[in-house]
Design an enzyme around this catalytic site. Structure first.
Site, PDB file in Angstrom:
ATOM      1  N   CYS A 114      29.009  62.000 -22.616  1.00  0.00           N
ATOM      2  CA  CYS A 114      27.798  61.994 -23.448  1.00  0.00           C
ATOM      3  C   CYS A 114      27.655  62.901 -24.226  1.00  0.00           C
ATOM      4  O   CYS A 114      26.878  62.875 -25.170  1.00  0.00           O
ATOM      5  CB  CYS A 114      26.940  62.610 -22.072  1.00  0.00           C
ATOM      6  N   HIS A 260      20.649  63.758 -26.006  1.00  0.00           N
ATOM      7  CA  HIS A 260      21.373  62.271 -25.432  1.00  0.00           C
ATOM      8  C   HIS A 260      20.505  62.033 -24.243  1.00  0.00           C
ATOM      9  O   HIS A 260      19.732  62.799 -23.625  1.00  0.00           O
ATOM     10  CB  HIS A 260      22.587  63.223 -24.859  1.00  0.00           C
ATOM     11  N   ASN A 290      21.075  54.780 -20.088  1.00  0.00           N
ATOM     12  CA  ASN A 290      22.154  55.905 -20.535  1.00  0.00           C
ATOM     13  C   ASN A 290      22.983  55.263 -21.096  1.00  0.00           C
ATOM     14  O   ASN A 290      24.120  54.706 -20.353  1.00  0.00           O
ATOM     15  CB  ASN A 290      22.421  56.820 -19.419  1.00  0.00           C
TER      16      ASN A 290
HETATM   17  N1  ACO Z   1      17.752  53.082  -5.589  1.00  0.00           N
HETATM   18  C1  ACO Z   1      17.355  53.520  -4.361  1.00  0.00           C
HETATM   19  N2  ACO Z   1      17.559  54.601  -3.508  1.00  0.00           N
HETATM   20  C2  ACO Z   1      18.572  55.383  -3.975  1.00  0.00           C
HETATM   21  C3  ACO Z   1      19.176  54.913  -5.086  1.00  0.00           C
HETATM   22  C4  ACO Z   1      18.846  53.841  -5.979  1.00  0.00           C
HETATM   23  N3  ACO Z   1      19.494  53.284  -7.213  1.00  0.00           N
HETATM   24  N4  ACO Z   1      20.087  56.016  -5.406  1.00  0.00           N
HETATM   25  C5  ACO Z   1      20.253  56.949  -4.533  1.00  0.00           C
HETATM   26  N5  ACO Z   1      19.343  56.558  -3.518  1.00  0.00           N
HETATM   27  C6  ACO Z   1      18.885  57.277  -2.398  1.00  0.00           C
HETATM   28  C7  ACO Z   1      19.978  58.109  -1.745  1.00  0.00           C
HETATM   29  O1  ACO Z   1      20.532  57.414  -1.041  1.00  0.00           O
HETATM   30  C8  ACO Z   1      19.069  59.164  -1.057  1.00  0.00           C
HETATM   31  O2  ACO Z   1      18.673  58.462   0.282  1.00  0.00           O
HETATM   32  P1  ACO Z   1      18.669  59.243   1.595  1.00  0.00           P
HETATM   33  O3  ACO Z   1      17.307  60.200   1.535  1.00  0.00           O
HETATM   34  O4  ACO Z   1      18.158  58.301   2.634  1.00  0.00           O
HETATM   35  O5  ACO Z   1      20.059  60.026   1.846  1.00  0.00           O
HETATM   36  C9  ACO Z   1      17.677  58.995  -1.797  1.00  0.00           C
HETATM   37  O6  ACO Z   1      17.513  57.953  -2.785  1.00  0.00           O
HETATM   38  C10 ACO Z   1      17.755  60.535  -2.651  1.00  0.00           C
HETATM   39  O7  ACO Z   1      18.827  60.552  -3.210  1.00  0.00           O
HETATM   40  P2  ACO Z   1      19.317  61.681  -4.352  1.00  0.00           P
HETATM   41  O8  ACO Z   1      20.773  61.556  -4.712  1.00  0.00           O
HETATM   42  O9  ACO Z   1      18.732  63.069  -3.617  1.00  0.00           O
HETATM   43  O10 ACO Z   1      18.210  61.341  -5.447  1.00  0.00           O
HETATM   44  P3  ACO Z   1      17.669  62.120  -6.356  1.00  0.00           P
HETATM   45  O11 ACO Z   1      16.131  62.286  -6.317  1.00  0.00           O
HETATM   46  O12 ACO Z   1      18.180  63.334  -6.484  1.00  0.00           O
HETATM   47  O13 ACO Z   1      17.844  61.222  -7.658  1.00  0.00           O
HETATM   48  C11 ACO Z   1      19.425  61.155  -9.651  1.00  0.00           C
HETATM   49  C12 ACO Z   1      19.179  60.989  -7.983  1.00  0.00           C
HETATM   50  C13 ACO Z   1      18.479  60.209 -10.248  1.00  0.00           C
HETATM   51  C14 ACO Z   1      20.530  60.712  -9.814  1.00  0.00           C
HETATM   52  C15 ACO Z   1      19.094  62.558  -9.800  1.00  0.00           C
HETATM   53  O14 ACO Z   1      19.938  63.521  -8.914  1.00  0.00           O
HETATM   54  C16 ACO Z   1      19.322  63.105 -11.345  1.00  0.00           C
HETATM   55  O15 ACO Z   1      18.401  62.729 -11.991  1.00  0.00           O
HETATM   56  N6  ACO Z   1      20.328  63.477 -11.518  1.00  0.00           N
HETATM   57  C17 ACO Z   1      20.458  63.839 -12.910  1.00  0.00           C
HETATM   58  C18 ACO Z   1      21.816  63.135 -13.285  1.00  0.00           C
HETATM   59  C19 ACO Z   1      21.650  62.398 -14.453  1.00  0.00           C
HETATM   60  O16 ACO Z   1      20.768  61.798 -14.693  1.00  0.00           O
HETATM   61  N7  ACO Z   1      22.852  61.985 -14.972  1.00  0.00           N
HETATM   62  C20 ACO Z   1      23.005  60.916 -16.036  1.00  0.00           C
HETATM   63  C21 ACO Z   1      24.253  60.716 -16.372  1.00  0.00           C
HETATM   64  S1  ACO Z   1      25.137  62.082 -16.651  1.00  0.00           S
HETATM   65  C22 ACO Z   1      24.532  62.609 -18.169  1.00  0.00           C
HETATM   66  O17 ACO Z   1      24.234  61.873 -19.043  1.00  0.00           O
HETATM   67  C23 ACO Z   1      24.626  63.806 -18.445  1.00  0.00           C
END
Ligand code: ACO
Length: 333
Positions: A114, A260, A290
């Site tokens: 990234c 980014h 992304n």
């Molecule tokens: N659709 C539906 N449900 C989902 C999905 C999906 N695509 N993915 C995960 N879930 C579920 C999980 O299984 C979990 O279920 P559970 O509660 O029954 O266990 C629930 O949703 C919550 O999961 P979390 O991982 O806690 O979800 P969170 O709210 O943290 O969101 C996310 C995940 C969006 C990845 C978040 O952690 C985030 O924004 N992280 C930042 C990372 C990022 O954006 N990276 C980008 C790429 S890296 C970069 O460019 C720097």
């Protein structure tokens, strides 16, 4: 030493639009979940019949060359940032040299995910500053869609990424108050495993096995989402602040911030932390997801096309990602 300036910008995105509803047919997800967590509404996926990471980069590069009013033969060096190269080796820089029909100039590939575009920009900038090269082509291009796990196991990662390419041409600035004022690059390798693709691996016992290719296997990206989020919202403001301080500016002086396009929630957090009005912050993740090394040059190219960047604007680019790595570039346009 002469500053370098961005003389031309360009981008290319594949035609195929994949909506959140399309993904919900492949895995247990929903438009609401994806939009709430990431801001993404749709992304582009490549056409395997015609798109490669290198040739999408070439299309973006041709647009950047036109924008700069230059020919491929004017380019002295190529820097190509990607995590999704056409071949395991060589990197796609050499393919760009061939496809653009440029003489045997050097081509360098950057593996900083990234942050890759800003690292690549910094390399080009410094080659121009030292006087070694005049015009440097800097490309960021990615094809993620052929490497995502579309089973439920991969859903938290797969919904985020899309395909696309962006490019800039760097040339010497006539005036040292303009152009790229500074770049700042960082890494912290102890977090390498928090966001990575393990296989094909040169350091395991076997490079590639059938097991690695099954849903949830090692060929697919692994991301500790919460962890990435926490580090990103700290490192983005930090590295933007470093760029501003180095050049004697404060956040209020920034005219355009192009982060980014990691996740709209991360961008909003950075915008709030830096107390920037929404109109100064460029976001197109809603349309493209992304696109890793391509996200900044695509956003830059669109912002320029839409007249959001004006002569003399103070433009800040910032990135955070796998490695972890993070970086910024401050530009007087
Ligand atoms: N659709 C539906 N449900 C989902 C999905 C999906 N695509 N993915 C995960 N879930 C579920 C999980 O299984 C979990 O279920 P559970 O509660 O029954 O266990 C629930 O949703 C919550 O999961 P979390 O991982 O806690 O979800 P969170 O709210 O943290 O969101 C996310 C995940 C969006 C990845 C978040 O952690 C985030 O924004 N992280 C930042 C990372 C990022 O954006 N990276 C980008 C790429 S890296 C970069 O460019 C720097």
């Amino acid at each position: 030493m002469k500053n370098s300036r961005i003389a031309g910008v360009g981008h290319y995105v594949p035609e195929k639009v994949v909506t959140n509803d399309d993904l919900a047919k492949l895995m247990d997800t929903s438009d609401e979940w994806i939009r709430e967590r990431t801001g993404i509404r749709e992304r582009r996926y490549y056409n395997p019949e015609k798109d490669t990471t290198a040739n999408m980069g070439v299309k973006a590069a041709r647009m950047a060359l036109d924008d700069a009013g230059l020919q491929p033969s004017d380019i002295d060096f190529i820097v190509f940032a990607t995590l999704s190269p056409d071949y395991f080796f060589p990197g796609p820089g050499v393919t760009v040299q061939e496809e653009l029909g440029i003489d045997t100039i050097g081509a360098l590939d950057v593996r900083n995910q990234c942050s890759g575009f800003i690292y690549a920009l910094s390399v080009g900038d410094n080659f121009i500053k030292t006087g070694m090269y005049n015009n440097v082509l800097v490309i960021g291009s990615e094809i993620h869609s052929s490497g995502l796990d579309f089973s439920n196991e991969g859903r938290s990662v797969s919904v985020i990424f899309g395909d696309g390419a962006g490019a800039v041409v760097l040339s010497p600035s006539e005036n040292n108050e303009k152009g790229i004022l500074s770049t700042h690059l960082h890494s912290e390798g102890k977090f390498a495993k928090e966001l990575c693709v393990v296989a094909p691996s040169s350091s395991g016992h076997e490079r590639l096995t059938e097991e690695m290719m099954k849903p949830g296997g090692l060929i697919y990206p692994i991301m500790n989402g919460n962890y990435v989020f926490k580090h990103a919202v700290q490192r983005f403001p930090e590295v933007i602040g470093e760029a501003l301080k180095h050049n004697g500016y404060s956040p209020q002086d920034v005219d355009v911030l192009i982060p980014h396009q990691a996740n709209l929630r991360i961008t909003k957090f950075v915008q709030d932390t830096m107390k920037l009005p929404e109109e100064k912050v460029i976001s197109n993740i809603q349309k493209y997801g992304n696109t890793t090394a391509a996200s900044i040059p695509i956003a830059l190219s669109e912002a320029k096309q839409e007249g959001k960047i004006k002569e003399n604007d103070l433009v800040c680019l910032a990135a955070f990602g796998s490695g972890f790595t993070w970086a910024s570039a401050l530009i007087r346009w």
